[in-house]
Design a protein around this motif. Sequence first.
Motif, PDB file in Angstrom:
ATOM      1  N   GLU A  11      44.078  25.715  87.185  1.00 48.04           N
ATOM      2  CA  GLU A  11      45.221  25.443  88.046  1.00 48.04           C
ATOM      3  C   GLU A  11      44.811  25.711  89.498  1.00 48.04           C
ATOM      4  O   GLU A  11      44.030  26.622  89.762  1.00 48.04           O
ATOM      5  CB  GLU A  11      46.395  26.357  87.673  1.00 48.04           C
ATOM      6  CG  GLU A  11      46.943  26.127  86.280  1.00 48.04           C
ATOM      7  CD  GLU A  11      47.650  24.798  86.165  1.00 48.04           C
ATOM      8  OE1 GLU A  11      48.293  24.359  87.131  1.00 48.04           O
ATOM      9  OE2 GLU A  11      47.548  24.180  85.082  1.00 48.04           O
ATOM     10  N   PRO A  12      45.351  24.951  90.439  1.00 51.34           N
ATOM     11  CA  PRO A  12      45.039  25.211  91.853  1.00 51.34           C
ATOM     12  C   PRO A  12      45.452  26.630  92.245  1.00 51.34           C
ATOM     13  O   PRO A  12      46.457  27.156  91.773  1.00 51.34           O
ATOM     14  CB  PRO A  12      45.879  24.172  92.607  1.00 51.34           C
ATOM     15  CG  PRO A  12      46.193  23.118  91.592  1.00 51.34           C
ATOM     16  CD  PRO A  12      46.233  23.813  90.264  1.00 51.34           C
ATOM     17  N   ASP A  13      44.643  27.265  93.064  1.00 52.19           N
ATOM     18  CA  ASP A  13      44.902  28.614  93.594  1.00 52.19           C
ATOM     19  C   ASP A  13      44.976  29.674  92.497  1.00 52.19           C
ATOM     20  O   ASP A  13      45.666  30.688  92.652  1.00 52.19           O
ATOM     21  CB  ASP A  13      46.197  28.651  94.418  1.00 52.19           C
ATOM     22  CG  ASP A  13      46.139  27.716  95.609  1.00 52.19           C
ATOM     23  OD1 ASP A  13      45.059  27.648  96.245  1.00 52.19           O
ATOM     24  OD2 ASP A  13      47.146  27.052  95.882  1.00 52.19           O
ATOM     25  N   SER A  14      44.313  29.480  91.383  1.00 50.77           N
ATOM     26  CA  SER A  14      44.311  30.486  90.317  1.00 50.77           C
ATOM     27  C   SER A  14      42.882  30.998  90.114  1.00 50.77           C
ATOM     28  O   SER A  14      41.914  30.364  90.512  1.00 50.77           O
ATOM     29  CB  SER A  14      44.854  29.904  89.009  1.00 50.77           C
ATOM     30  OG  SER A  14      44.004  28.869  88.569  1.00 50.77           O
ATOM     31  N   ILE A  15      42.799  32.147  89.502  1.00 51.22           N
ATOM     32  CA  ILE A  15      41.499  32.761  89.217  1.00 51.22           C
ATOM     33  C   ILE A  15      41.375  32.917  87.709  1.00 51.22           C
ATOM     34  O   ILE A  15      42.275  33.454  87.055  1.00 51.22           O
ATOM     35  CB  ILE A  15      41.365  34.137  89.898  1.00 51.22           C
ATOM     36  CG1 ILE A  15      41.434  33.974  91.417  1.00 51.22           C
ATOM     37  CG2 ILE A  15      40.068  34.813  89.469  1.00 51.22           C
ATOM     38  CD1 ILE A  15      41.466  35.291  92.153  1.00 51.22           C
TER      39      ILE A  15
END
Length: 94
Positions: A11-15
Motif C-alpha cells: 500500500e502507498p505510504d506503508s511499511i
Amino acid sequence: PEAWTRSVFLEPDSIHRFAPEICVGHGELVVRSNTEQDRVRIDDYDVGATGDRAHRLSVGEHRIRVDKPGHRPFEARVRILPDAVVELQADLSP
C-alpha cells in the motif's frame, strides 16, 4: 526448492517487512518395499527399483510413487531436511 517466486503488493505510504527463507542443501531418501521388480518415481521421474540405494534430493517436499504390475501403487510425500537421511517403507498389496 531450487526456484520460487512470491508476489508482494504494498500500500502507498506503508511499511512492510518480511524475511524470505531460502531452502538450501540436500538430503537423502532411501525407498524400500515388500516386493521385488517394482519402480520408484520421485517427483514423476523414474529412478529405478526400491532397495538400499540413497537418492540425493534437494531440501523440500517431494512426491514418491512405487508401482508394480498387479499391485496397488504406493504414494507418499516426504519432506527432506538439510543433511538428513529419510527411509521410506512402501508396502504394496496385490
